[in-house]
Design a protein around this motif. Structure first.
Motif, PDB file in Angstrom:
ATOM      1  N   GLN A  65     -10.981  -6.600   5.889  1.00  0.00           N
ATOM      2  CA  GLN A  65      -9.751  -5.918   5.455  1.00  0.00           C
ATOM      3  C   GLN A  65      -9.549  -6.006   3.946  1.00  0.00           C
ATOM      4  O   GLN A  65      -8.426  -5.977   3.452  1.00  0.00           O
ATOM      5  CB  GLN A  65      -8.522  -6.472   6.198  1.00  0.00           C
ATOM      6  N   LYS A  66     -10.652  -6.110   3.192  1.00  0.00           N
ATOM      7  CA  LYS A  66     -10.579  -6.183   1.737  1.00  0.00           C
ATOM      8  C   LYS A  66     -10.996  -4.854   1.118  1.00  0.00           C
ATOM      9  O   LYS A  66     -11.892  -4.177   1.621  1.00  0.00           O
ATOM     10  CB  LYS A  66     -11.487  -7.290   1.203  1.00  0.00           C
ATOM     11  N   VAL A  67     -10.335  -4.510   0.020  1.00  0.00           N
ATOM     12  CA  VAL A  67     -10.692  -3.347  -0.772  1.00  0.00           C
ATOM     13  C   VAL A  67     -10.674  -3.743  -2.242  1.00  0.00           C
ATOM     14  O   VAL A  67     -10.108  -4.774  -2.617  1.00  0.00           O
ATOM     15  CB  VAL A  67      -9.745  -2.143  -0.529  1.00  0.00           C
ATOM     16  N   HIS A  68     -11.269  -2.899  -3.061  1.00  0.00           N
ATOM     17  CA  HIS A  68     -11.401  -3.182  -4.491  1.00  0.00           C
ATOM     18  C   HIS A  68     -10.769  -2.035  -5.271  1.00  0.00           C
ATOM     19  O   HIS A  68     -10.925  -0.865  -4.905  1.00  0.00           O
ATOM     20  CB  HIS A  68     -12.879  -3.329  -4.860  1.00  0.00           C
ATOM     21  N   MET A  69     -10.048  -2.388  -6.348  1.00  0.00           N
ATOM     22  CA  MET A  69      -9.398  -1.387  -7.200  1.00  0.00           C
ATOM     23  C   MET A  69      -9.676  -1.689  -8.659  1.00  0.00           C
ATOM     24  O   MET A  69      -9.728  -2.852  -9.060  1.00  0.00           O
ATOM     25  CB  MET A  69      -7.874  -1.392  -6.998  1.00  0.00           C
ATOM     26  N   ILE A  70      -9.808  -0.622  -9.430  1.00  0.00           N
ATOM     27  CA  ILE A  70      -9.984  -0.731 -10.871  1.00  0.00           C
ATOM     28  C   ILE A  70      -8.613  -0.536 -11.522  1.00  0.00           C
ATOM     29  O   ILE A  70      -7.878   0.379 -11.167  1.00  0.00           O
ATOM     30  CB  ILE A  70     -10.933   0.374 -11.384  1.00  0.00           C
ATOM     31  N   TRP A  71      -8.294  -1.413 -12.461  1.00  0.00           N
ATOM     32  CA  TRP A  71      -7.073  -1.290 -13.262  1.00  0.00           C
ATOM     33  C   TRP A  71      -7.484  -1.185 -14.726  1.00  0.00           C
ATOM     34  O   TRP A  71      -8.362  -1.937 -15.175  1.00  0.00           O
ATOM     35  CB  TRP A  71      -6.179  -2.517 -13.099  1.00  0.00           C
ATOM     36  N   TRP A 112      -9.800  -3.840 -18.954  1.00  0.00           N
ATOM     37  CA  TRP A 112     -10.368  -3.386 -17.679  1.00  0.00           C
ATOM     38  C   TRP A 112     -10.385  -4.541 -16.697  1.00  0.00           C
ATOM     39  O   TRP A 112     -10.689  -5.677 -17.072  1.00  0.00           O
ATOM     40  CB  TRP A 112     -11.801  -2.896 -17.886  1.00  0.00           C
ATOM     41  N   SER A 113     -10.082  -4.243 -15.440  1.00  0.00           N
ATOM     42  CA  SER A 113     -10.129  -5.275 -14.407  1.00  0.00           C
ATOM     43  C   SER A 113     -10.558  -4.637 -13.083  1.00  0.00           C
ATOM     44  O   SER A 113     -10.099  -3.543 -12.744  1.00  0.00           O
ATOM     45  CB  SER A 113      -8.749  -5.917 -14.245  1.00  0.00           C
ATOM     46  N   LEU A 114     -11.435  -5.309 -12.376  1.00  0.00           N
ATOM     47  CA  LEU A 114     -11.843  -4.886 -11.037  1.00  0.00           C
ATOM     48  C   LEU A 114     -11.376  -5.985 -10.093  1.00  0.00           C
ATOM     49  O   LEU A 114     -11.867  -7.112 -10.152  1.00  0.00           O
ATOM     50  CB  LEU A 114     -13.361  -4.699 -10.964  1.00  0.00           C
ATOM     51  N   ASP A 115     -10.391  -5.676  -9.258  1.00  0.00           N
ATOM     52  CA  ASP A 115      -9.745  -6.689  -8.422  1.00  0.00           C
ATOM     53  C   ASP A 115      -9.945  -6.400  -6.944  1.00  0.00           C
ATOM     54  O   ASP A 115     -10.034  -5.246  -6.527  1.00  0.00           O
ATOM     55  CB  ASP A 115      -8.249  -6.738  -8.738  1.00  0.00           C
TER      56      ASP A 115
END
Length: 135
Positions: A65-71, A112-115
């Protein structure tokens, strides 16, 4: 599971944004927002609002149930975040990394962050307080 998630952001009267989390329905996101606005310090003390945004999911979300988002964002002279942008949600970390590399080639941003996020988990849990500067 649908190919959409719902991102919940709360904003205080200064339009400072607080990312709360990603949820499977707008109803769940709304319930969480209403809880924050009525029960958490800062959010209940100031005129805060919320925004629920649809986020496309790229790929199939696994059992984790994990996803990744770029901020991405810039910072002004006072160090405040400005021009914040967030990506779609990626089920696969390597796909998210490729998307971030592509975004870096077309966007000129300072930070930039990939969380990674667990769907349904609240990420800003403490509320907030104002610090008064005495001059």
């Amino acid at each position: 599971m649908t190919n959409l998630l719902y991102s919940l952001m709360l904003f205080n009267e200064r339009q400072e944004g607080f990312f709360i989390g990603l949820f499977e329905s707008t109803e769940k996101a709304r319930q969480v927002a209403e809880h924050y606005l009525s029960a958490l310090s800062g959010f209940q003390d100031y005129p805060c609002t919320y925004e629920i945004t649809e986020k496309l999911v790229v790929g199939i979300i696994g059992q984790s149930q994990k996803v990744h988002m770029i901020w991405v964002w810039d910072e002004d002279a006072e160090g405040d975040e400005t021009d914040v942008w967030s990506s779609a949600c990626y089920a696969d970390l390597s796909e998210a990394q490729r998307a971030m590399d592509a975004a870096k080639r077309r966007m000129n941003k300072q930070e930039w962050s990939l969380d990674t996020y667990l769907i349904g988990q609240c990420h800003w849990t403490e509320g907030f307080a104002r610090v008064v500067r005495l001059e």
